[in-house]
Design a protein around this motif. Structure first.
Motif, PDB file in Angstrom:
ATOM      1  N   TYR A 329       0.813  -1.210   0.000  1.00 36.43           N
ATOM      2  CA  TYR A 329       0.000   0.000   0.000  1.00 36.43           C
ATOM      3  C   TYR A 329       0.853   1.270   0.000  1.00 36.43           C
ATOM      4  O   TYR A 329       0.453   2.292  -0.542  1.00 36.43           O
ATOM      5  CB  TYR A 329      -0.949   0.008   1.196  1.00 36.43           C
ATOM      6  CG  TYR A 329      -2.123  -0.916   1.008  1.00 36.43           C
ATOM      7  CD1 TYR A 329      -2.987  -0.751  -0.077  1.00 36.43           C
ATOM      8  CD2 TYR A 329      -2.386  -1.944   1.889  1.00 36.43           C
ATOM      9  CE1 TYR A 329      -4.069  -1.586  -0.266  1.00 36.43           C
ATOM     10  CE2 TYR A 329      -3.477  -2.790   1.718  1.00 36.43           C
ATOM     11  CZ  TYR A 329      -4.310  -2.612   0.641  1.00 36.43           C
ATOM     12  OH  TYR A 329      -5.381  -3.436   0.448  1.00 36.43           O
ATOM     13  N   MET A 330       2.033   1.191   0.613  1.00 36.79           N
ATOM     14  CA  MET A 330       2.911   2.361   0.630  1.00 36.79           C
ATOM     15  C   MET A 330       3.269   2.776  -0.794  1.00 36.79           C
ATOM     16  O   MET A 330       3.227   3.964  -1.131  1.00 36.79           O
ATOM     17  CB  MET A 330       4.160   2.026   1.454  1.00 36.79           C
ATOM     18  CG  MET A 330       5.253   3.063   1.374  1.00 36.79           C
ATOM     19  SD  MET A 330       6.476   2.653   0.093  1.00 36.79           S
ATOM     20  CE  MET A 330       7.949   3.351   0.832  1.00 36.79           C
ATOM     21  N   GLN A 332       1.516   2.087  -3.477  1.00 42.30           N
ATOM     22  CA  GLN A 332       0.287   2.589  -4.097  1.00 42.30           C
ATOM     23  C   GLN A 332       0.028   4.038  -3.678  1.00 42.30           C
ATOM     24  O   GLN A 332      -0.419   4.858  -4.483  1.00 42.30           O
ATOM     25  CB  GLN A 332      -0.893   1.721  -3.680  1.00 42.30           C
ATOM     26  CG  GLN A 332      -0.806   0.292  -4.184  1.00 42.30           C
ATOM     27  CD  GLN A 332      -2.091  -0.476  -3.926  1.00 42.30           C
ATOM     28  OE1 GLN A 332      -3.174   0.080  -3.967  1.00 42.30           O
ATOM     29  NE2 GLN A 332      -1.964  -1.760  -3.667  1.00 42.30           N
ATOM     30  N   ALA A 333       0.296   4.326  -2.400  1.00 44.91           N
ATOM     31  CA  ALA A 333       0.050   5.687  -1.913  1.00 44.91           C
ATOM     32  C   ALA A 333       0.953   6.680  -2.639  1.00 44.91           C
ATOM     33  O   ALA A 333       0.517   7.788  -2.965  1.00 44.91           O
ATOM     34  CB  ALA A 333       0.268   5.762  -0.401  1.00 44.91           C
TER      35      ALA A 333
END
Lengths: 483, 483
Positions: A329-330, A332-333
């Motif tokens: 997710y990091m 993706q962020a």
């Protein structure tokens, strides 16, 4: 306002597009795809007849130059009609049976968004795929810039037209005459196209695949001729070539011109370029590090996929070599953050653009300085030069408008019963001319499943984003239509 | 800068908080919760000794007034230390075993965010729940405003302090003397508190529940004493009372003052108030219509749940009577949009605030007018008065900073391996002092599961949001610390 002169210039623009459509006919003939030839010839013939008659009838309407307002009307109208014409081959060939879908694909092409409603791509006629990618190439440097470059008859008014197509904070003039500037820009663009095509062919791509992917790269478009985008080729060499050219295409073309003419000094003092490269390298290294820890054993591989995706999103191209929704997710962020940035001014990239982000950042810091020393004066410098308040004002207005429209389009998409992240990133990916987002519009998905009204809203968002909002929205103010 | 005078005013602030802590001791004694008494008395005793000694030692340090810079330092430092002190009862009583969690809960209380790390609430000691809600009430109108109201000895410098706590575009002075203004604001606040408490008791709530929920309402906080928030009471009467007071608390308190003194004229020309009510009613009706179609048979019921949730999110309170994540996506999208708005200036609500949204909107429209008539002058009017460029400049800077910090906090939250929508709305819900967001921080969830570093980042975001960014971020500029 002078509707006649506006229609006349739009007519020229459409005729130029018809000439380019004929190259797609050549592709069809070469690959013996005779069935699709009428899908190109019918719109060409109709346009030539209608537009030709119109030009003939109005040929004595005087040589008055387009005004301020005419510029906005011509550019917005020209883009809307170009997309309408460009959609016809998709529609008439039966490749895309719905005209709404065909229009979406066409405006997505011209605006270099690269959002597609197609699920099965590889099996389509090659002439159609060629035309689809050619719309990227034409829209990338700007169909108005193209018209101005080809038709020097527009004279002084041309600058106004070009400004309305790329109303960013800096329209540097390379040469005193706008028609000449437009020509130089197109030469650089053409040169880049040739070099990348040759490099991709060197990597084993066929000519047509190399050319179409080059169109998608230098225009920061993102349409691929393959179902799984650039991932199809699975080649580190091809990935790096495309990464390199995406980064180059996201830079200001005026800088390329200066570089080619030996004027290197400009590069090192250019605040926007430095910020752009800083963002690119920081994001690439952060994601590569994370991917190396969690996904890829080899750092080289992590770097390859990271650099490609960062370049693709930052420059608003939209190609994919990996399903980034499966990344941590990091990572993706970071990609989500990059979607808010975009390319440099004067590039083929979309989004808010680096120049605006940096200017607003400097202004925000200045505001803090004024809190400490209310009576001091802190000029805002960019590339060594002081930026006037009027420009900062305009950029502030743009930024607010951008976020507001982003949220309103998000709302419109949510009416289709789409989850919030998908709705938000669909809005972001179209308004910023990126292409893929997250969720139902992720890198392995497409825009086919949306109802028609959402596709029309997103088509509008793509055009508004490409023309940097004001050129389109000014038409919605009552003042514009007042005498 | 004068650190001694800053520390002296912070000392006064902490002593005032200690006095309020004693009311929680009274609650503990009344409910025979003797075990939690030391959790309040130890911090109070320590604070009184340390701070008292400090004040005694520095009593001869002259009567110099706090400067500009001192104001920022005092307000930021005061808030951070107030939260640190306020966290001690949670921590020492063992209710919240981690100090990081206790600090999060405390700053969430003071900033009227209402984001909680507690899963089981109802069974906690009532003195602890009372203190938790009391932090809302103290932070809502502002602990600095409170200090200024109680200690008129601060004199002229008080205005600077109040401005640093609520550095919004308009700090209207009701009376010439700031200490008096602060007092009047607190009187109105106190009056609202008494009326809502009585009305809630009339609906069958016990005194303590009525009081704590009133604290959460008038401060636009959102802490409830029940696990499932206001939904626990399942009463249309209670829902409407709280809805009404949330809307009132989201208005500018200066307008309440004017209304109470018979000055009605101000209400009708107030642009912000009109926009605020327009947003509230439009959003309520749109969601109610959709809920009526898809969720609730009765329109009255749909309206009740819609109005409550719209008021709760728009005013940045954060109470819940329904799990809005189960609502149609269109309704969720509207709530997401409202999270970007917030209450009115001079209210207890957080967020970007209506006044800024309206000003920026007017400025964006003006920019279009300048495109059409570049040489004309279009003054920006608000409530009938022309707004100076300096103010618009400051608001633009604020808006950009807000979105930038929002995205950076989103990134920080994503480091914890949280999906993008959850990360984005966790950032939005803390920075905007709302409380609940979507996904893992949805209305039925809480913030307990985040790792400590995310909780510290979000604690910072809550404070930065409450103090409207600049007051906190100015401390990070090198210029601030230069002589």
């Amino acid at each position: 306002m002078n509707p006649k002169i506006v229609l006349r210039i739009i007519s020229y623009l459409l005729l130029i597009l018809c000439a380019f459509m004929l190259t797609a006919v050549a592709v069809a003939l070469y690959f013996r795809e005779f069935a699709v030839v009428p899908a190109f010839m019918v719109p060409v013939a109709l346009t030539v007849v209608i537009v030709g008659l119109f030009l003939l009838v109005t040929r004595n309407s005087g040589r008055s130059q387009p005004s301020f307002k005419d510029g906005f009307l011509f550019v917005s109208g020209g883009w809307a009609l170009a997309a309408a014409l460009g959609a016809l081959p998709f529609y008439l060939s039966g490749t895309i049976p719905s005209y709404c879908d065909a229009y979406f694909e066409s405006i997505s092409g011209f605006t270099t968004t690269g959002a597609s409603i197609l699920t099965e791509i590889q099996s389509l006629p090659r002439a159609i795929l060629f035309w689809r990618s050619l719309t990227h190439w034409l829209g990338g440097m700007g169909i108005v810039v193209l018209t101005v470059a080809i038709l020097p008859l527009l004279g002084v008014g041309g600058l106004q037209l070009v400004k309305a197509e790329a109303p960013g904070p800096t329209v540097d003039k390379i040469t005193p005459r706008i028609a000449e500037t437009a020509k130089y820009l197109w030469y650089i663009y053409l040169g880049m196209t040739i070099v990348e095509t040759l490099l991709l062919m060197g990597g084993g791509m066929g000519f047509l695949d190399a050319l179409t992917h080059t169109f998608g790269t230098v225009a920061t478009g993102g349409f691929s001729t393959m179902n799984i985008s650039v991932a199809h080729f699975d080649s580190a060499y091809i990935d790096w070539v495309i990464t390199f050219f995406m980064v180059i295409a996201g830079m200001n073309f005026v800088l390329h011109f200066r570089l080619l003419t030996g004027n290197l000094q400009n590069l090192f003092v250019n605040t926007e370029l430095k910020a752009y490269l800083l963002i690119f390298f920081t994001a690439t290294l952060m994601i590569a590090g994370k991917l190396h820890l969690e996904v890829y054993q080899s750092f080289t591989e992590a770097l390859r996929y990271s650099a490609f995706q960062v370049a693709s999103i930052l420059t608003t191209t939209g190609f994919a070599t990996a399903d980034y929704e499966k990344w941590p997710y990091m990572a993706q962020a970071i990609l989500l953050l990059l979607m808010f940035v975009g390319g440099c001014s004067g590039s083929t990239g979309g989004g808010i653009k680096v120049i605006r982000i940096v200017t607003l950042f400097k202004q925000a810091v200045n505001e803090m300085k004024y809190l400490i020393h209310p009576k001091a004066v802190f000029p805002l410098r960019f590339s060594g030069q002081v930026v006037g308040k009027t420009i900062v004002y305009a950029i502030s207005g743009f930024f607010f408008l951008y976020i507001t429209i982003l949220l309103l389009v998000t709302f419109a998409v949510s009416l289709a019963g789409v989850d919030l992240l998908s709705a938000l990133t669909a809005a972001l990916a179209t308004l910023g001319n990126i292409g893929p987002g997250f969720g139902v519009v992720g890198p392995t998905k497409n825009y086919a499943h949306f109802p028609d009204f959402v596709k029309w809203v997103l088509s509008f968002a793509m055009m508004a984003g490409r023309l940097e909002l004001y050129t389109v929205f000014v038409l919605f103010t009552p003042m514009f239509w007042r005498r």
